[in-house]
Design a protein around this motif. Sequence first.
Motif, PDB file in Angstrom:
ATOM      1  N   VAL A  32       0.830  -1.229  -0.067  1.00  0.00           N
ATOM      2  CA  VAL A  32      -0.031   0.176  -0.038  1.00  0.00           C
ATOM      3  C   VAL A  32       0.815   1.177   0.049  1.00  0.00           C
ATOM      4  O   VAL A  32       0.591   2.305  -0.729  1.00  0.00           O
ATOM      5  CB  VAL A  32      -0.844  -0.162   1.316  1.00  0.00           C
ATOM      6  N   ARG A  33       1.935   1.355   0.694  1.00  0.00           N
ATOM      7  CA  ARG A  33       2.932   2.534   0.969  1.00  0.00           C
ATOM      8  C   ARG A  33       3.762   2.492  -0.495  1.00  0.00           C
ATOM      9  O   ARG A  33       3.936   3.748  -0.649  1.00  0.00           O
ATOM     10  CB  ARG A  33       3.874   2.070   2.207  1.00  0.00           C
ATOM     11  N   ALA A  34       3.656   1.473  -1.171  1.00  0.00           N
ATOM     12  CA  ALA A  34       4.538   1.720  -2.347  1.00  0.00           C
ATOM     13  C   ALA A  34       3.573   2.232  -3.623  1.00  0.00           C
ATOM     14  O   ALA A  34       3.749   2.816  -4.414  1.00  0.00           O
ATOM     15  CB  ALA A  34       4.845   0.428  -2.822  1.00  0.00           C
ATOM     16  N   ILE A  35       2.196   1.920  -3.457  1.00  0.00           N
ATOM     17  CA  ILE A  35       1.301   2.256  -4.539  1.00  0.00           C
ATOM     18  C   ILE A  35       0.864   3.527  -4.200  1.00  0.00           C
ATOM     19  O   ILE A  35       0.631   4.495  -5.105  1.00  0.00           O
ATOM     20  CB  ILE A  35       0.176   1.283  -4.777  1.00  0.00           C
ATOM     21  N   THR A  36       0.309   4.046  -3.016  1.00  0.00           N
ATOM     22  CA  THR A  36      -0.297   5.382  -2.703  1.00  0.00           C
ATOM     23  C   THR A  36       0.563   6.379  -3.178  1.00  0.00           C
ATOM     24  O   THR A  36      -0.183   7.323  -3.912  1.00  0.00           O
ATOM     25  CB  THR A  36      -0.281   5.205  -1.179  1.00  0.00           C
ATOM     26  N   PRO A  37       1.710   6.597  -3.347  1.00  0.00           N
ATOM     27  CA  PRO A  37       2.351   7.822  -3.820  1.00  0.00           C
ATOM     28  C   PRO A  37       2.088   8.007  -5.307  1.00  0.00           C
ATOM     29  O   PRO A  37       2.007   9.108  -5.884  1.00  0.00           O
ATOM     30  CB  PRO A  37       3.784   7.654  -3.715  1.00  0.00           C
ATOM     31  N   LEU A 194       9.273  12.371  -5.579  1.00  0.00           N
ATOM     32  CA  LEU A 194      10.097  12.268  -4.096  1.00  0.00           C
ATOM     33  C   LEU A 194       9.422  12.887  -3.140  1.00  0.00           C
ATOM     34  O   LEU A 194       9.230  12.268  -1.946  1.00  0.00           O
ATOM     35  CB  LEU A 194      11.484  12.820  -4.375  1.00  0.00           C
ATOM     36  N   THR A 195       8.925  13.903  -3.222  1.00  0.00           N
ATOM     37  CA  THR A 195       8.217  14.712  -2.522  1.00  0.00           C
ATOM     38  C   THR A 195       6.852  13.838  -1.748  1.00  0.00           C
ATOM     39  O   THR A 195       6.768  13.768  -0.460  1.00  0.00           O
ATOM     40  CB  THR A 195       7.510  16.305  -2.445  1.00  0.00           C
ATOM     41  N   LEU A 196       6.128  13.383  -2.532  1.00  0.00           N
ATOM     42  CA  LEU A 196       4.931  12.570  -2.307  1.00  0.00           C
ATOM     43  C   LEU A 196       5.388  11.303  -1.674  1.00  0.00           C
ATOM     44  O   LEU A 196       4.573  10.703  -1.017  1.00  0.00           O
ATOM     45  CB  LEU A 196       4.198  12.528  -3.376  1.00  0.00           C
ATOM     46  N   GLN A 197       6.353  10.728  -2.283  1.00  0.00           N
ATOM     47  CA  GLN A 197       6.881   9.600  -1.987  1.00  0.00           C
ATOM     48  C   GLN A 197       7.295   9.926  -0.384  1.00  0.00           C
ATOM     49  O   GLN A 197       6.931   8.712   0.636  1.00  0.00           O
ATOM     50  CB  GLN A 197       8.093   8.860  -2.447  1.00  0.00           C
ATOM     51  N   ALA A 284      17.228  13.375   1.765  1.00  0.00           N
ATOM     52  CA  ALA A 284      16.828  14.403   2.497  1.00  0.00           C
ATOM     53  C   ALA A 284      15.615  14.767   2.833  1.00  0.00           C
ATOM     54  O   ALA A 284      15.114  15.577   3.819  1.00  0.00           O
ATOM     55  CB  ALA A 284      17.770  15.493   1.819  1.00  0.00           C
ATOM     56  N   LEU A 285      14.673  14.455   1.642  1.00  0.00           N
ATOM     57  CA  LEU A 285      13.063  14.568   1.812  1.00  0.00           C
ATOM     58  C   LEU A 285      12.424  13.853   2.953  1.00  0.00           C
ATOM     59  O   LEU A 285      11.602  14.134   3.540  1.00  0.00           O
ATOM     60  CB  LEU A 285      12.530  14.552   0.481  1.00  0.00           C
ATOM     61  N   ALA A 286      12.965  12.479   2.870  1.00  0.00           N
ATOM     62  CA  ALA A 286      12.515  11.597   3.652  1.00  0.00           C
ATOM     63  C   ALA A 286      12.594  11.652   5.197  1.00  0.00           C
ATOM     64  O   ALA A 286      11.876  11.685   6.261  1.00  0.00           O
ATOM     65  CB  ALA A 286      12.970  10.203   3.501  1.00  0.00           C
ATOM     66  N   LEU A 287      13.977  12.312   5.709  1.00  0.00           N
ATOM     67  CA  LEU A 287      14.516  12.532   7.143  1.00  0.00           C
ATOM     68  C   LEU A 287      13.440  13.600   7.870  1.00  0.00           C
ATOM     69  O   LEU A 287      13.027  13.199   8.822  1.00  0.00           O
ATOM     70  CB  LEU A 287      15.636  12.957   7.107  1.00  0.00           C
ATOM     71  N   PRO A 288      13.229  14.630   7.246  1.00  0.00           N
ATOM     72  CA  PRO A 288      12.026  15.496   8.140  1.00  0.00           C
ATOM     73  C   PRO A 288      10.766  14.849   8.278  1.00  0.00           C
ATOM     74  O   PRO A 288       9.794  14.989   9.195  1.00  0.00           O
ATOM     75  CB  PRO A 288      12.059  16.627   7.178  1.00  0.00           C
ATOM     76  N   LEU A 314       0.181  16.068   4.474  1.00  0.00           N
ATOM     77  CA  LEU A 314       0.002  15.675   3.193  1.00  0.00           C
ATOM     78  C   LEU A 314      -0.525  16.918   2.408  1.00  0.00           C
ATOM     79  O   LEU A 314      -0.114  17.293   1.264  1.00  0.00           O
ATOM     80  CB  LEU A 314      -1.194  14.661   3.249  1.00  0.00           C
ATOM     81  N   VAL A 315      -1.225  17.628   3.002  1.00  0.00           N
ATOM     82  CA  VAL A 315      -1.701  18.854   2.226  1.00  0.00           C
ATOM     83  C   VAL A 315      -0.597  19.911   1.913  1.00  0.00           C
ATOM     84  O   VAL A 315      -0.329  20.479   0.807  1.00  0.00           O
ATOM     85  CB  VAL A 315      -2.596  20.017   3.029  1.00  0.00           C
ATOM     86  N   VAL A 316       0.360  20.029   2.982  1.00  0.00           N
ATOM     87  CA  VAL A 316       1.632  20.990   2.819  1.00  0.00           C
ATOM     88  C   VAL A 316       2.488  20.261   1.682  1.00  0.00           C
ATOM     89  O   VAL A 316       2.959  20.953   0.834  1.00  0.00           O
ATOM     90  CB  VAL A 316       2.307  20.980   4.040  1.00  0.00           C
ATOM     91  N   ALA A 317       2.711  19.111   1.792  1.00  0.00           N
ATOM     92  CA  ALA A 317       3.669  18.334   0.771  1.00  0.00           C
ATOM     93  C   ALA A 317       2.956  18.406  -0.517  1.00  0.00           C
ATOM     94  O   ALA A 317       3.813  18.660  -1.582  1.00  0.00           O
ATOM     95  CB  ALA A 317       3.770  16.710   1.228  1.00  0.00           C
ATOM     96  N   ALA A 318       1.742  18.217  -0.688  1.00  0.00           N
ATOM     97  CA  ALA A 318       0.998  18.320  -2.189  1.00  0.00           C
ATOM     98  C   ALA A 318       1.091  19.732  -2.694  1.00  0.00           C
ATOM     99  O   ALA A 318       1.322  20.104  -3.709  1.00  0.00           O
ATOM    100  CB  ALA A 318      -0.300  17.900  -1.980  1.00  0.00           C
ATOM    101  N   SER A 319       1.001  20.765  -1.588  1.00  0.00           N
ATOM    102  CA  SER A 319       1.279  22.011  -2.204  1.00  0.00           C
ATOM    103  C   SER A 319       2.850  22.500  -2.449  1.00  0.00           C
ATOM    104  O   SER A 319       3.084  22.922  -3.768  1.00  0.00           O
ATOM    105  CB  SER A 319       0.910  23.207  -0.909  1.00  0.00           C
ATOM    106  N   VAL A 320       3.679  21.875  -1.796  1.00  0.00           N
ATOM    107  CA  VAL A 320       5.114  22.090  -2.445  1.00  0.00           C
ATOM    108  C   VAL A 320       5.353  21.337  -3.785  1.00  0.00           C
ATOM    109  O   VAL A 320       6.167  21.808  -4.655  1.00  0.00           O
ATOM    110  CB  VAL A 320       6.052  21.563  -1.364  1.00  0.00           C
ATOM    111  N   ALA A 321       4.529  20.008  -3.987  1.00  0.00           N
ATOM    112  CA  ALA A 321       4.859  19.436  -5.008  1.00  0.00           C
ATOM    113  C   ALA A 321       4.288  20.357  -6.169  1.00  0.00           C
ATOM    114  O   ALA A 321       4.768  20.093  -7.566  1.00  0.00           O
ATOM    115  CB  ALA A 321       4.328  17.964  -5.159  1.00  0.00           C
ATOM    116  N   ALA A 322       3.001  20.826  -6.145  1.00  0.00           N
ATOM    117  CA  ALA A 322       2.333  21.423  -6.940  1.00  0.00           C
ATOM    118  C   ALA A 322       2.866  22.649  -7.490  1.00  0.00           C
ATOM    119  O   ALA A 322       2.859  23.379  -8.597  1.00  0.00           O
ATOM    120  CB  ALA A 322       0.947  21.549  -6.618  1.00  0.00           C
ATOM    121  N   THR A 323       3.402  23.299  -6.367  1.00  0.00           N
ATOM    122  CA  THR A 323       3.987  25.014  -6.740  1.00  0.00           C
ATOM    123  C   THR A 323       5.352  24.841  -7.043  1.00  0.00           C
ATOM    124  O   THR A 323       5.911  25.324  -7.818  1.00  0.00           O
ATOM    125  CB  THR A 323       3.769  25.746  -5.510  1.00  0.00           C
TER     126      THR A 323
END
Length: 393
Positions: A32-37, A194-197, A284-288, A314-323
Amino acid sequence: MRWPATVDGGATAAVARLELLDGLRGRRQLVVRAITPLVLFGVVLGASLATRGADPVRTTPYRVAVEGDTAGAAETLRVLAGFNLVFEPTGDAPLAAARGADLGVRLPDRLDDRIARHETITLAVFRTVTSAPSRSATAWMEVGFDEIYRRQIDALSAGRGGAALDIITIDRINVQRLEQGTRELSAQIVPALLTLQAVMLVGSTATRILGRRNRGLLMAQLLLPVPRYRLAAAKARAELGLGMIAGSPVLLATFVYVGIVTSQRAGPIAATTAVGATAVAAVALALPMVALGLFIGTAARSQEQVTLGTAVALVVAASVAATTALGDFPRPSSLAVVPLVGTVSTLRDILNASGNPVWFAVSLVSSGLLAWGVTRRAGRRFDTDRVVLRIDG
């Protein structure tokens, strides 16, 4: 008494190994964790493309990058400028269009003279078909050339009494299908993915920490001869390793994609560098995200609180990915000092062959410092201290 360093380090490694093995037993959760991103990335990418550059009330002129003989096209550009277009000279119109200009135009030599001589002209226009401003700029340019064509008709009719031929042909080229477009597209997709992962690690880490505390396993670990911050670091290390394993299908596919695209453009050495930068950025993205999940898990008292904290992340990460990753907004170099956002921005520049390694390193340090600080804070949040007595010396 104070525990020897060897005991401390051995206990920390044992905790990390135990947490990792426990996570690997849940194979269904790993799938599930592999497919969700991937599903989440599809949603974010679709929404980003659907609304990308949408500007129904835009009043500023459209930016058109022009390559070629601008001096020989001064009169033509002057006429077109009256149709909500502003022209910026460039050495590579397709690349400029791929990197943010609304449109790219490659001018032929002596355009004004050739129009005056009624010669047949083909004008190469580079646009991004998924961008609303690019489509609008193309429409405005066509209107401008219609005006030039109308003037030609009037001039020929007044001089010879005949009609003008269709002397100007616009060759519309989708920049996303060119090498420059492919490079820019890959530079956007990879950091977003990578951000969403990485953000998937927030929920999984917080849920596992809360579950182990509810079952009493965390209380037993607090009796180990390990400082609280090292216990938190051990759990973070295990969750990071588990996240890398769960995301390995996506990560490996991403590394292969980056290697192929970069190798075709700049050779194997540049491809190796790009893959290495991508791998480092993934960590580096996964650590925080792991640290944030650890903090949420230690601070939450119920699964509902974990869900709320995960949703916000999730909302913050999606915003970073989109913008930052997929958007066309300005990204100054100083953005590198902002954790997560800076890593996404500088990785995009690195993959686009326009990045500065120094700023990339700064972004990695900023994300690492954030992870370190949040992990330390999470170690202090183990509130079972009040029911656990341990002597550290």
